[in-house]
Design an enzyme around this catalytic site. Structure first.
Site, PDB file in Angstrom:
ATOM      1  N   LYS A  21      -8.219  60.325  15.910  1.00 25.73           N
ATOM      2  CA  LYS A  21      -7.476  59.679  14.835  1.00 25.73           C
ATOM      3  C   LYS A  21      -6.127  60.355  14.617  1.00 25.73           C
ATOM      4  CE  LYS A  21     -11.617  58.016  12.468  1.00 25.73           C
ATOM      5  NZ  LYS A  21     -11.342  56.597  12.788  1.00 25.73           N
ATOM      6  N   CYS A  22      -5.434  60.579  15.719  1.00 25.93           N
ATOM      7  CA  CYS A  22      -4.153  61.294  15.699  1.00 25.93           C
ATOM      8  C   CYS A  22      -3.082  60.408  16.301  1.00 25.93           C
ATOM      9  CB  CYS A  22      -4.307  62.579  16.512  1.00 25.93           C
ATOM     10  SG  CYS A  22      -2.784  63.499  16.805  1.00 25.93           S
ATOM     11  N   GLY A  23      -1.857  60.623  15.880  1.00 27.04           N
ATOM     12  CA  GLY A  23      -0.750  59.884  16.484  1.00 27.04           C
ATOM     13  C   GLY A  23      -0.621  60.143  17.969  1.00 27.04           C
TER      14      GLY A  23
END
Length: 244
Positions: free
Chosen positions: A70-72
């Site tokens: 759930k990271c850019g």
């Protein structure tokens, strides 16, 4: 979203052979497991299997990455899988270590992480169980990677930092999160590492020497003197004597 660490550049700085058996064209050099990194274990994601790095990946080039779902930077999974598919046959192994160390961006269970990676990005490279990469609970692999003796010390700053380890377990390079897998700095370093051959041990070198079939005792031809009684010097010829 998860933002990135500023900057996109790297942290520069056999068996025995029977008589008459043909020797192999190329002998795989033996590798002593003398690297503390290669001596470490990790448990595979969503599995009970424990992997010993030395036993499983000796002689491979490793790209070690701390990952999050759930990271850019999560889309970098696609580029990492691309590297694995492109260079895997040449000896590259991408190792992903999911971690929830940064703003809780890997919150899922092991099964959720595995399903997400495979269904969203088609990940086939090995993934470990979820680990810590900093602090007192950091995984031993990361303790080794960040050892000041290797020239690139310091805590992991964000998800998707990358470490390159050579075939013999030596440390080669470290890149920050913002350096994407398709960056020429990474691909060129991987290609250079793959071209480096492992130094063969004496036992491995001996295995590369062809073993010639044992020659039968020479016999005297009719009308010729016994070669054992010949006064000719120099190397023996067919039949044991120079033609008259």
């Amino acid at each position: 979203s998860c933002g990135c660490e500023p900057g996109g550049t790297g942290y520069s700085c056999n068996r025995g052979m029977a008589v008459g058996e043909a020797a192999p064209a190329v002998a795989a050099p033996a590798l002593a497991c003398d690297s503390s990194l290669l001596d470490e274990n990790f448990r595979k994601l969503a599995a009970d299997e424990t992997v010993n790095l030395c036993e499983t990946y000796s002689g491979k080039v490793l790209l070690v990455v701390n990952t999050a779902s759930k990271c850019g930077n999560t889309p970098q999974y696609e580029g990492l899988e691309g590297l694995y598919e492109e260079y895997g046959d040449e000896g590259l192994v991408v190792l992903g270590f999911p971690s929830n160390d940064f703003m809780g961006q890997e919150p899922g269970t092991a099964e959720e992480i595995r399903t997400f990676c495979s269904s969203t990005y088609g990940v086939t490279f090995p993934l470990s169980e979820k680990i810590e990469v900093n602090g007192a609970g950091q995984h031993p692999v990361y303790a080794w990677l960040k050892n000041e003796d290797h020239g690139f010390p310091g805590d992991i700053k964000w998800n998707f930092e990358k470490f390159l380890v050579s075939r013999d377990g030596a440390f080669l390079q470290r890149w920050p999160s913002a350096t994407t897998p398709d960056d020429p700095a990474i691909t060129q370093a991987i290609e250079a590492a793959l071209q480096e051959a492992l130094p063969a041990t004496p036992s491995a070198q001996a295995q590369t020497e062809p073993v010639l079939p044992e020659q039968p005792p020479s016999q005297a031809l009719p009308g010729r003197s016994n070669p054992e009684h010949s006064t000719l010097s120099g190397p023996a010829h067919c039949g044991g004597q120079k033609p008259g």
